[in-house]
Design an enzyme around this catalytic site. Structure first.
Site, PDB file in Angstrom:
ATOM      1  N   MET A  40      -3.643   7.022  -4.726  1.00 15.30           N
ATOM      2  CA  MET A  40      -2.529   6.182  -5.213  1.00 15.30           C
ATOM      3  C   MET A  40      -2.904   4.712  -5.125  1.00 15.30           C
ATOM      4  O   MET A  40      -4.005   4.361  -4.717  1.00 15.30           O
ATOM      5  CB  MET A  40      -1.271   6.509  -4.435  1.00 15.30           C
ATOM      6  CG  MET A  40      -0.703   7.846  -4.867  1.00 15.30           C
ATOM      7  SD  MET A  40       0.792   8.258  -3.993  1.00 15.30           S
ATOM      8  CE  MET A  40       0.224   8.346  -2.343  1.00 15.30           C
ATOM      9  N   ARG A  54       0.826  -1.217   0.000  1.00 12.51           N
ATOM     10  CA  ARG A  54       0.000   0.000   0.000  1.00 12.51           C
ATOM     11  C   ARG A  54       0.850   1.253   0.000  1.00 12.51           C
ATOM     12  O   ARG A  54       1.889   1.301   0.657  1.00 12.51           O
ATOM     13  CB  ARG A  54      -0.864   0.071   1.266  1.00 12.51           C
ATOM     14  CG  ARG A  54      -1.889  -1.008   1.405  1.00 12.51           C
ATOM     15  CD  ARG A  54      -2.534  -0.883   2.783  1.00 12.51           C
ATOM     16  NE  ARG A  54      -3.195  -2.104   3.172  1.00 12.51           N
ATOM     17  CZ  ARG A  54      -4.498  -2.319   3.012  1.00 12.51           C
ATOM     18  NH1 ARG A  54      -5.264  -1.397   2.488  1.00 12.51           N
ATOM     19  NH2 ARG A  54      -5.021  -3.459   3.377  1.00 12.51           N
ATOM     20  N   ASN A  90      -4.932  46.060  -0.693  1.00 17.21           N
ATOM     21  CA  ASN A  90      -5.515  45.843  -2.027  1.00 17.21           C
ATOM     22  C   ASN A  90      -4.732  46.662  -3.053  1.00 17.21           C
ATOM     23  O   ASN A  90      -4.234  46.139  -4.050  1.00 17.21           O
ATOM     24  CB  ASN A  90      -6.991  46.283  -2.057  1.00 17.21           C
ATOM     25  CG  ASN A  90      -7.811  45.570  -1.008  1.00 17.21           C
ATOM     26  OD1 ASN A  90      -7.492  44.452  -0.630  1.00 17.21           O
ATOM     27  ND2 ASN A  90      -8.864  46.206  -0.546  1.00 17.21           N
ATOM     28  N   ASP A  91      -4.639  47.951  -2.792  1.00 17.08           N
ATOM     29  CA  ASP A  91      -3.888  48.788  -3.727  1.00 17.08           C
ATOM     30  C   ASP A  91      -2.394  48.502  -3.661  1.00 17.08           C
ATOM     31  O   ASP A  91      -1.702  48.535  -4.680  1.00 17.08           O
ATOM     32  CB  ASP A  91      -4.151  50.268  -3.439  1.00 17.08           C
ATOM     33  CG  ASP A  91      -5.427  50.734  -4.127  1.00 17.08           C
ATOM     34  OD1 ASP A  91      -5.545  50.502  -5.342  1.00 17.08           O
ATOM     35  OD2 ASP A  91      -6.294  51.295  -3.441  1.00 17.08           O
ATOM     36  N   GLU A 147      -0.619  52.494   0.856  1.00 18.80           N
ATOM     37  CA  GLU A 147      -1.094  51.625  -0.224  1.00 18.80           C
ATOM     38  C   GLU A 147      -0.390  51.911  -1.550  1.00 18.80           C
ATOM     39  O   GLU A 147      -0.737  51.352  -2.578  1.00 18.80           O
ATOM     40  CB  GLU A 147      -2.621  51.701  -0.366  1.00 18.80           C
ATOM     41  CG  GLU A 147      -3.176  53.107  -0.394  1.00 18.80           C
ATOM     42  CD  GLU A 147      -4.706  53.169  -0.300  1.00 18.80           C
ATOM     43  OE1 GLU A 147      -5.367  52.159  -0.553  1.00 18.80           O
ATOM     44  OE2 GLU A 147      -5.216  54.249   0.019  1.00 18.80           O
ATOM     45  N   ARG A 160     -15.325  53.630   4.425  1.00 21.60           N
ATOM     46  CA  ARG A 160     -15.052  54.188   3.091  1.00 21.60           C
ATOM     47  C   ARG A 160     -16.122  55.229   2.785  1.00 21.60           C
ATOM     48  O   ARG A 160     -17.257  54.886   2.456  1.00 21.60           O
ATOM     49  CB  ARG A 160     -15.101  53.088   2.037  1.00 21.60           C
ATOM     50  CG  ARG A 160     -13.952  52.078   2.099  1.00 21.60           C
ATOM     51  CD  ARG A 160     -14.171  51.009   1.017  1.00 21.60           C
ATOM     52  NE  ARG A 160     -12.988  50.224   0.732  1.00 21.60           N
ATOM     53  CZ  ARG A 160     -12.814  48.964   1.147  1.00 21.60           C
ATOM     54  NH1 ARG A 160     -13.717  48.378   1.888  1.00 21.60           N
ATOM     55  NH2 ARG A 160     -11.724  48.305   0.812  1.00 21.60           N
TER      56      ARG A 160
HETATM   57  C1  PEP Z   1      -6.838  48.991  -0.030  1.00 19.54           C
HETATM   58  O1  PEP Z   1      -6.417  49.498  -1.052  1.00 19.54           O
HETATM   59  O2  PEP Z   1      -6.364  47.986   0.474  1.00 19.54           O
HETATM   60  C2  PEP Z   1      -8.013  49.578   0.644  1.00 19.54           C
HETATM   61  C3  PEP Z   1      -8.427  49.111   1.806  1.00 19.54           C
HETATM   62  O3  PEP Z   1      -8.657  50.568  -0.014  1.00 19.54           O
HETATM   63  P1  PEP Z   1      -9.698  50.297  -1.179  1.00 19.54           P
HETATM   64  O4  PEP Z   1      -9.941  48.830  -1.243  1.00 19.54           O
HETATM   65  O5  PEP Z   1     -10.924  51.061  -0.820  1.00 19.54           O
HETATM   66  O6  PEP Z   1      -8.990  50.846  -2.363  1.00 19.54           O
HETATM   67 MG    MG Z   2      -7.108  51.486  -1.596  1.00 22.50          MG
END
Ligand code: PEP
Ligand code: MG
Length: 890
Positions: free
Chosen positions: A102, A91, A780-781, A757, A570
């Site tokens: 497997m 096995r 995010n940015d 950011e 925001r």
């Molecule tokens: C980011 O950019 O991470 C952020 C929190 O701002 P937004 O998503 O509003 O651009």
């Molecule tokens: Mg942002």
């Protein structure tokens, strides 16, 4: 000890790297003195060498010979002995469990002579049945013959003898089948079935090594993030037989219920069967508790062994066992996979029983599991049309269209359909279909069938063993016995908790865990466990959790879910819907009075918004971000407007206002709006905008102070690239603060900080910190600008190729890129604190609620993470786990 082979008696559970999970646990069971059929493990090192060089490493064959000889002495039987043969199972067993992915070969050691020896001890029927199983398994696994070649021959024979199951075949039929199978091997593999038992063993070992690279195993590893480089160990073990008549059988058992987490033993047992029959779901099993009627001594011994294993592992174990002629054998154990419900209940119960402490209990549940408990379920209050009930094998609610094979599941889901994969039973080839489907429904098999195990691992709802379903692949339909016919494409709803299958789409409701967080009275042991473990987590974690919330309703929910503040409000979200035109008017204003009029209209709306949010979050910080509207989201679309104006002109309906609007939109149009007039840039370009927002915030706070409230506003400047931008904003803010103070007669305490950011802001964080009370990382940015991937387009464009090619394992927008973006964050943290030691640091990008990213933020020394209200419980738990994992490493 060196070499490529270890006896079971030589290892222990810590050696999963070398012996694989199965081998290490077999060794551990030996150490505990449990009845394990003896055997040995060929290490993952041998497998890696074989996969690297294409030949078995030097010395392996000799070592296998030595260990085999020892096994033969222990069992007092020889492999393939014509008078009384030892048979072995071969096995796979890698470090991480890859159920069914497997290969396995059983009954190795049988040939035309030794089958007679086995018959003398176990009866002719048993011996011939074992032999034909070996040829079939060996033929398909080792010699690469299509399994259906053997299945067809078996079905034809049964047809011929008018027998529905294998037991209906006479001894002579089995003998004929063996000879048919041997003919098929010769025909399809171009060689006879090997009669030399050692050759069988060596070829089987190689086939297991090779099975590391089958497409389904590779696919599974990709999904589970298991490294391609590990290789598998191979366990060679003396065979014991569950198919030796009524006093024999095989089963799978759990020390607690893996679906609900309830205490008490759970499992399935199948009399007169080998283990594979239990797991494959080919025959329906009986509950483990029925074993007490069939074989009380074995049942009691099994329960004692299970209790010993649970105490030893201090965790829920799953176990495979076989009873051979009244003798119990333990074939396998491991810490059992479980549903999220079970994970929380078991961890909580074990802490209560003193098996683990609460820190350990918190480490045993994950944010991902908690997130799944917060998914909706079916609405109890709605009348439903039950089609049938099966076994609830993996909980949750799934609604989708019936599809009858994996390929269809994939195709339909790719075109955006929710699908339910309905099969008689599933096998590893169905995996891609199960991944594509939102739920799986089978007509055969129990809680331990392939479908159940895989679905639980994926966290997808699954109902098994719905015996009333007759799946007809030719007509592409499912007949519900005594009920309607479901055609492929019809919608059904599955309840993986109760096993109910409903016709049509059943509406779903919030989870009990969410109801609890929302302050409702809920009686549910899972909720009790979640509450207890989160309470402990709150005491352990260092980082605070804040929420991203833009409305008073979101703020209230965030507070109920445990938010210690708002980390990101925001303000542009306050201008969605009918208020959008105010932003449009402001941005497109052609003179001061138009602009001031727009601002004057915005001010009271904003003040009202802020007052309500500050009231909801009284006593806690509320970080309000100055407006950051990507203009393409707020202004009319240029192309569409151009067409409309042109049409109006053509039809003589043109008017100067529309022309002015078009001219202004054209002037404001940007090729790259996400890199354009956003954030602080807008504040600098539009006079009065920042002052209006600051006035709204500070006046709202003053109003709250005036009525005895405790507002804690923090004003945050977005998209800063250079300290100069921030310094100018601070000046404006200071001016407004002075004005409000002089008008109201008292100061409004507040802090001013910035988002980080833009990579340049991170790299010059020391300068920026001189003007900021706090930093909040906008990951995010920051991810968008560090990678140069557009956050709006990337998922649709080339990303799938990046993931498929393995260039990226996961999207950096989902899970923080700790090497790149993370390095900017640690740089900014160090530079910022160097200038301002008490600089407050948080994160408010999507990563704030992602379990892996939270681990990074803990190690980077941030003060808080901020995420959407629904992710707060996950963040609370993960922030604690990050601390505990860090402690464990020290
Ligand atoms: C980011 O950019 O991470 C952020 C929190 O701002 P937004 O998503 O509003 O651009
Ligand atoms: Mg942002």
């Amino acid at each position: 000890m060196t070499g490529f082979v270890r006896d079971f008696a030589e290892g222990d559970r810590s050696q999963a790297d070398l012996l694989g999970g199965k081998g290490a646990n077999l060794a551990e069971m030996c150490r505990l003195g449990l009845p394990v059929p003896p055997g040995f493990t060929i290490t993952t090192e041998a497998c890696r060498a074989y996969l690297r060089d294409g030949v078995v490493p030097d010395g392996l064959d000799t070592e296998v010979g030595e260990h085999l000889a020892r096994l033969e002495r222990q069992m007092d039987r020889r492999l393939g002995d014509p008078s009384d043969p030892l048979l072995v199972s071969v096995r796979s067993g890698s470090k991480f469990s890859m159920p069914g992915m497997m290969e396995t070969v059983l009954d190795v050691g049988l040939n035309d002579d030794s089958v007679n020896g086995l018959a003398r001890h176990g009866g002719e029927r048993f011996a011939l049945d074992s032999y034909r199983r070996l040829i079939q398994m060996f033929g398909s696994t080792v010699l690469g013959i299509e399994p259906k070649v053997f299945a067809t021959a078996l079905a034809e024979l049964k047809d011929d003898r008018s027998s529905v199951d294998d037991a209906g075949l006479a001894v002579d039929d089995l003998r004929e089948l063996v000879s048919t199978y041997q003919g098929l091997v010769l025909q399809h593999a171009g060689r006879g079935f090997p009669q030399d038992p050692r050759e069988q063993l060596d070829l089987a070992v190689r086939a297991v090594f090779d099975s590391w690279h089958t497409p389904r195993a590779t696919f599974y590893r990709q999904r589970e993030h298991i490294s391609e480089d590990l290789g598998t160990a191979v366990n060679v073990q003396a065979m014991v037989f569950g198919n030796r008549g009524a006093s024999s059988g095989s089963g799978v058992a759990f020390t607690r219920d893996p679906a609900t987490g309830a205490s008490g033993v759970y499992g399935d047992y199948l009399q007169h069967a080998q283990g594979e029959d239990v797991v494959s779901g080919i025959r329906n099993t009986v509950p483990l508790s029925d074993l007490i009627e069939l074989d009380k001594p074995s049942y009691e011994e099994l329960l004692r062994n299970m209790a010993a294993l649970e105490r030893h592992y201090r965790d829920m174990c799953d176990i495979e066992f076989t009873i051979e002629a009244g003798k119990l054998w333990m074939l396998q154990t491991r810490v059992g996979k479980r549903t999220p419900e079970a994970a929380f209940r078991i961890a909580h119960a074990m802490a209560g029983e003193g098996l683990v402490d609460l820190d350990e209990a918190v480490l045993r549940v994950t944010g991902a599991q908690l997130a799944r408990l917060m998914f909706p379920r079916f609405d109890d209050a709605v009348a439903k049309q039950s089609l049938t009930v099966g076994i609830g094998a993996s909980p949750g609610a799934a609604v989708g269209r019936v599809v009858l094979d994996a390929g269809t599941a994939v195709t339909w889901s790719e075109r955006g359909e929710d699908v339910i994969l309905v099969r008689e039973e599933t096998n590893p080839d169905d995996l891609q279909g199960m991944v594509a489907a939102c739920g799986t429904l089978t007509s055969r098999g129990g809680k331990t069938s392939h479908a159940a195990v895989v679905a639980r691992g994926m966290g997808r709802p699954c109902v098994c063993g719905a015996e009333a379903l007759l799946v007809d692949l030719v007509q592409r339909q499912v007949q519900v016995r005594g009920g309607p016919v479901l055609h492929e494409g019809d919608v059904v709803s599955l309840d993986g908790t109760t096993g109910e299958v409903y016709a049509g789409a059943v509406p779903v409701v919030d989870s009990a865990v969410v109801r609890y967080f929302d302050g409702k009275a809920v009686e549910d042991p899972v909720v009790d466990a979640v509450a207890a473990l989160l309470t402990h987590a709150d005491g352990v974690r260092r980082m605070e959790v804040h929420a991203n919330a833009d409305t008073p309703e979101d703020a209230a929910r965030a507070r109920r879910f445990g938010a210690q503040g708002i980390g990101l409000c925001r303000t542009e979200h306050m201008f969605l819907g009918p208020r959008r035109v105010l932003v449009e008017r402001l941005v497109l204003a052609t003179n001061d009075s138009e602009r001031d009029a727009a601002l004057a209209e915005m001010l009271p709306l904003q003040r009202e918004d802020f007052t309500r949010i500050l009231a909801e979050m009284d006593g806690l910080p509320v970080t309000i971000r100055l407006i950051d509207p990507p203009l393409h989201e707020f202004l009319p679309d240029l192309t569409q407007l151009s067409v409309e104006v042109a049409l109006d002109d053509e039809q003589g309906r043109g008017n100067p206002t529309r022309h002015r609007l078009l001219a202004a939109v054209r002037a404001a149009h940007e090729q790259n709006p996400m890199l354009g007039l956003r954030g602080v840039r807008l504040g600098l370009v539009i006079p009065g905008l920042v002052a209006m927002q600051a006035r709204a915030i500070l006046e709202a706070a003053a109003d709250r102070l005036a009525v005895g409230g405790d507002p804690r506003p923090e004003i945050m400047v977005p998209l800063v690239s250079t300290v100069g931008e921030l310094a100018r904003m601070r000046q404006v803010l200071a001016g407004v603060a002075e004005e409000v103070e002089s008008r109201r007669g008292f100061a409004v305490p507040h802090r001013v900080g910035t988002m980080i950011e833009v990579p340049r802001a991170a790299l010059t964080a020391d300068q920026i910190a001189s003007e900021a009370d706090f930093f909040s990382f906008g990951t995010n940015d920051l991810t968008q600008m560090t990678w140069g991937f557009s956050r709006d387009d990337v998922e649709a464009a080339f990303f799938p190729a990046y993931l498929a090619e393995g260039v990226l394992a996961v999207s950096p927008f989902e899970s923080l890129d700790t090497e790149g973006v993370g390095s900017l964050i640690t740089t900014a943290v160090a530079k910022g604190r160097q200038v301002r030691p008490n600089l407050a640091l948080g994160v408010c990008g999507e990563h704030g609620g992602d379990p892996d990213s939270i681990q990074f933020f803990e190690s980077a020394g941030l003060d808080y993470v901020s995420c959407s209200p629904f992710r707060l419980p996950v963040a609370r738990l993960e922030a604690a786990r990050a601390v505990l994992r860090g402690d464990a490493r020290r």
